[in-house]
Design an enzyme around this catalytic site. Sequence first.
Site, short mmCIF file in Angstrom:
data_model
loop_
_atom_site.label_atom_id
_atom_site.label_comp_id
_atom_site.label_asym_id
_atom_site.label_seq_id
_atom_site.Cartn_x
_atom_site.Cartn_y
_atom_site.Cartn_z
N LYS A 113 -6.04 8.97 -2.01
CA LYS A 113 -5.67 8.42 -3.32
C LYS A 113 -6.87 8.32 -4.25
O LYS A 113 -6.71 8.40 -5.46
CB LYS A 113 -4.95 7.07 -3.16
CG LYS A 113 -3.59 7.23 -2.51
CD LYS A 113 -2.56 6.18 -2.90
CE LYS A 113 -1.18 6.60 -2.39
NZ LYS A 113 -0.16 5.59 -2.50
N LYS A 195 2.87 16.33 3.60
CA LYS A 195 3.96 15.35 3.70
C LYS A 195 4.79 15.32 2.41
O LYS A 195 4.24 15.49 1.32
CB LYS A 195 3.31 13.99 4.00
CG LYS A 195 4.03 12.76 3.52
CD LYS A 195 3.23 11.52 3.81
CE LYS A 195 3.09 10.68 2.55
NZ LYS A 195 3.73 9.41 2.49
N LYS A 198 6.94 10.88 -2.68
CA LYS A 198 7.69 10.64 -3.92
C LYS A 198 6.83 10.81 -5.15
O LYS A 198 7.34 10.93 -6.26
CB LYS A 198 8.39 9.28 -3.89
CG LYS A 198 7.52 8.06 -3.68
CD LYS A 198 8.36 6.80 -3.85
CE LYS A 198 8.32 5.84 -2.68
NZ LYS A 198 7.03 5.21 -2.42
P1 ATP Z 1 3.68 7.53 -2.47
O1 ATP Z 1 3.97 8.98 -2.70
O2 ATP Z 1 3.99 6.65 -3.65
O3 ATP Z 1 2.35 7.27 -1.85
P2 ATP Z 1 5.37 7.68 -0.16
O4 ATP Z 1 6.48 8.58 -0.54
O5 ATP Z 1 4.33 8.17 0.73
O6 ATP Z 1 4.74 7.01 -1.45
P3 ATP Z 1 5.67 4.96 0.87
O7 ATP Z 1 6.32 3.96 0.00
O8 ATP Z 1 4.21 4.94 0.95
O9 ATP Z 1 6.13 6.43 0.45
O10 ATP Z 1 6.29 4.92 2.32
C1 ATP Z 1 7.42 4.17 2.74
C2 ATP Z 1 7.76 4.45 4.18
O11 ATP Z 1 8.27 5.79 4.29
C3 ATP Z 1 6.60 4.38 5.18
O12 ATP Z 1 7.05 3.86 6.40
C4 ATP Z 1 6.18 5.81 5.33
O13 ATP Z 1 5.53 6.03 6.56
C5 ATP Z 1 7.52 6.52 5.26
N1 ATP Z 1 7.38 7.87 4.76
C6 ATP Z 1 6.92 8.24 3.53
N2 ATP Z 1 6.93 9.57 3.39
C7 ATP Z 1 7.42 10.07 4.55
C8 ATP Z 1 7.67 11.39 5.03
N3 ATP Z 1 7.42 12.43 4.29
N4 ATP Z 1 8.17 11.55 6.27
C9 ATP Z 1 8.44 10.47 7.05
N5 ATP Z 1 8.22 9.20 6.66
C10 ATP Z 1 7.71 8.99 5.43
#
Ligand code: ATP
Length: 331
Positions: A113, A195, A198
Amino acid sequence: MERNVVYSAVQPSGIPTIGNYIGSVRNWLALQEEYACYFAMANMHAITVRHDPALLRRRTLELCALYIACGIDPEKCTLYVQSQVPQHAELCWTLNSVAYVGEMERMTQFKDKSRKHEDNINMGLMDYPVLMAADILLYQTDLVPVGQDQTQHVEIARDIAIRFNNRYGETFRVPKTLVYKQGAKICSLQDPTKKMSKSDENPNACVFMTDDRDTIIRKFKRAVTDSGSEINFSEDKPGISNLLSIYCAFKNRTAEEAEREFEGMGYGDFKLCVGETVADALAPVQAEQTRILADKEYLSGVLARGAEQAFRAARKTLDKVYRKIGFYRGE
Ligand code: ATP
Ligand code: LTN
């Protein structure tokens, strides 16, 4: 007998993707039947990158409605907004004196980040894992279900708990990470080595929980696949393996079952089939989310009750922490 405690959260930092759903919320459904579960909207974590205040407020409610639409039952677990329980910030500050700068600088998410938001490497971004440790430890948590990307943070929460207990006496339960093998890391549809996130700039990379049927099918049709023509899980086929994982998650299939179902099918038809499966599964969730969101009174009632329950549990732990650490608490 007291039930074991489960804690998890999602940041209301954008529209949740099917990665968030598969890697987190979906796995919570079974847990709520057996454990004392706390599920939060981690809005304090969400301000560590630039955000729009009005949007953050809206996303927080949308996330709550989505949790409930996915089957999280506010009668069975504690569903609340992190910032409504002040003990999170208070414990975070206390734990800041137990956590080391060096270990925060080594966190993969902080490094990623920082690179992505070079103009906004703020203290909160670096402190993110300490706030997350505070979230978890406040509830004397036994298990923390998260996706692969968050395991390093839960590890740090454990380290901090052990360090605090050693220094000031037994205070926190030391939590364990719970990572589900299937779907722990759903990848980008455009770059299956990354990964699905969002906050990805490419809207075709992820499927949002609110995408309509046509959008979902279009995104899957455009998904990057691999060379060859067989549809199976394999390290040299990250694109196909990712699509298979998504299919398995939404259809409740094992890897073998899915491979068998798609034997002999071409990539084009396969992608269409995964797209249709996801669209079919999301339609009722979306309708339910819209219905819940429209019922403002119900939602605010759920969150008020959740905040109260969380507050009570959190206060108990924080009182203990303040006692152990030597804060004056009145005579
Ligand atoms: P950002 O893009 O805003 O950093 P993010 O999409 O990575 O956010 P988080 O809010 O950080 O999402 O994650 C929420 C939950 O979803 C956590 O438990 C994280 O491990 C899980 N998670 C996020 N992205 C994935 C993915 N691609 N596959 C599986 N689990 C995920
Ligand atoms: N950082 C987490 C969200 C989160 C969380 C938590 C997860 C905040 N506090 C406590 C588990 C336990 C993320 O998924 N990005």
